[in-house]
Write a protein that holds these residues in place. Structure first.
Motif, PDB file in Angstrom:
ATOM      1  N   ALA A   1       0.839  -1.267  -0.095  1.00  0.00           N
ATOM      2  CA  ALA A   1      -0.001  -0.179   0.014  1.00  0.00           C
ATOM      3  C   ALA A   1       0.879   1.278  -0.049  1.00  0.00           C
ATOM      4  O   ALA A   1       0.491   2.230  -0.701  1.00  0.00           O
ATOM      5  CB  ALA A   1      -1.169   0.263   1.105  1.00  0.00           C
ATOM      6  N   ALA A   2       1.835   1.225   0.661  1.00  0.00           N
ATOM      7  CA  ALA A   2       2.892   2.352   0.783  1.00  0.00           C
ATOM      8  C   ALA A   2       3.571   2.635  -0.544  1.00  0.00           C
ATOM      9  O   ALA A   2       3.694   3.688  -1.079  1.00  0.00           O
ATOM     10  CB  ALA A   2       4.020   2.109   1.765  1.00  0.00           C
TER      11      ALA A   2
ATOM     12  N   SER B   1       2.818  10.617  -5.456  1.00  0.00           N
ATOM     13  CA  SER B   1       4.259  11.012  -5.614  1.00  0.00           C
ATOM     14  C   SER B   1       4.600  11.567  -4.155  1.00  0.00           C
ATOM     15  O   SER B   1       5.221  12.576  -4.136  1.00  0.00           O
ATOM     16  CB  SER B   1       4.145  12.387  -6.343  1.00  0.00           C
ATOM     17  N   ALA B   2       4.631  10.710  -3.005  1.00  0.00           N
ATOM     18  CA  ALA B   2       4.810  10.977  -1.754  1.00  0.00           C
ATOM     19  C   ALA B   2       6.261  10.283  -1.389  1.00  0.00           C
ATOM     20  O   ALA B   2       6.594   9.165  -2.224  1.00  0.00           O
ATOM     21  CB  ALA B   2       4.054  10.565  -0.818  1.00  0.00           C
ATOM     22  N   PRO B   3       7.095  10.959  -0.599  1.00  0.00           N
ATOM     23  CA  PRO B   3       8.241  10.214   0.085  1.00  0.00           C
ATOM     24  C   PRO B   3       7.899   8.798   0.499  1.00  0.00           C
ATOM     25  O   PRO B   3       6.876   8.593   1.171  1.00  0.00           O
ATOM     26  CB  PRO B   3       8.939  11.002   1.075  1.00  0.00           C
ATOM     27  N   PHE B   4       8.740   7.718   0.551  1.00  0.00           N
ATOM     28  CA  PHE B   4       8.515   6.424   0.933  1.00  0.00           C
ATOM     29  C   PHE B   4       8.124   6.369   2.489  1.00  0.00           C
ATOM     30  O   PHE B   4       7.134   5.708   2.719  1.00  0.00           O
ATOM     31  CB  PHE B   4       9.689   5.458   0.708  1.00  0.00           C
ATOM     32  N   LEU B   5       8.879   7.105   3.408  1.00  0.00           N
ATOM     33  CA  LEU B   5       8.582   6.925   4.616  1.00  0.00           C
ATOM     34  C   LEU B   5       7.302   7.576   4.886  1.00  0.00           C
ATOM     35  O   LEU B   5       6.634   7.202   5.705  1.00  0.00           O
ATOM     36  CB  LEU B   5       9.730   7.521   5.549  1.00  0.00           C
TER      37      LEU B   5
ATOM     38  N   TYR C   1       4.066   5.596   6.649  1.00  0.00           N
ATOM     39  CA  TYR C   1       3.438   5.976   7.762  1.00  0.00           C
ATOM     40  C   TYR C   1       1.869   6.339   7.409  1.00  0.00           C
ATOM     41  O   TYR C   1       0.930   6.050   8.391  1.00  0.00           O
ATOM     42  CB  TYR C   1       3.760   7.669   8.042  1.00  0.00           C
ATOM     43  N   TRP C   2       1.676   6.685   6.103  1.00  0.00           N
ATOM     44  CA  TRP C   2       0.188   6.733   5.881  1.00  0.00           C
ATOM     45  C   TRP C   2      -0.474   5.433   5.785  1.00  0.00           C
ATOM     46  O   TRP C   2      -1.567   5.313   6.288  1.00  0.00           O
ATOM     47  CB  TRP C   2       0.105   7.392   4.377  1.00  0.00           C
ATOM     48  N   ALA C   3       0.322   4.544   5.371  1.00  0.00           N
ATOM     49  CA  ALA C   3      -0.213   3.189   5.161  1.00  0.00           C
ATOM     50  C   ALA C   3      -0.604   2.478   6.451  1.00  0.00           C
ATOM     51  O   ALA C   3      -1.609   1.899   6.789  1.00  0.00           O
ATOM     52  CB  ALA C   3       0.516   2.201   4.101  1.00  0.00           C
TER      53      ALA C   3
END
Length: 128
Positions: A25-26, A34-38, A42-44
């Motif tokens: 999901a991340a 287009s978000a950074p991996f970390l 965190y979002w996931a």
């Protein structure tokens, strides 16, 4: 369904499956938004647990569909499997005999049957 149960038989396997879900999901969120991996991890994590602080939220339609799918999979898929495995561990049949105990019982029954057979009169002895 049996394959799913076999693949998630232990809590360790369930945790691994959950980790794969979060990382997948991340990765999708990172690609779609287009978000950074970390930030995506965190979002996931917050989305899967239905905490969803709102500090990171999807802006695209694909991201929103991903969020809905992740929430439903984690609440209606992963969480029940964890609860079932925990309850299964707690409901262990403490009265069940171990394999060694069963073997001991069978050996004792064999000895009892042999003793009973030795005490029964022979058919020729009954005629006399």
């Amino acid at each position: 369904m049996r394959n799913l149960k076999a693949a998630t038989d232990t809590l360790r396997e369930l945790a691994a499956a959950y980790l794969v879900l979060i990382l997948a999901a991340a990765a999708l969120f990172m690609y779609l938004e287009s978000a950074p991996f970390l930030d995506s991890v965190y979002w996931a994590g917050t989305t899967a647990t239905s905490t969803g602080y709102g500090d990171i939220s999807p802006k695209t339609a694909g991201g929103r569909v991903l969020a809905l799918a992740l929430m439903h999979i984690s609440i209606f898929g992963v969480a029940p499997m964890i609860v079932v495995r925990l309850i299964d561990r707690l409901n262990e049949n403490r009265d069940a005999f171990t394999h060694e105990e069963q073997e001991l019982i069978l050996a004792r029954l064999d000895r009892i049957e042999a003793l009973l057979a030795a005490q029964q009169p022979r058919p020729e002895a009954q005629r006399e």
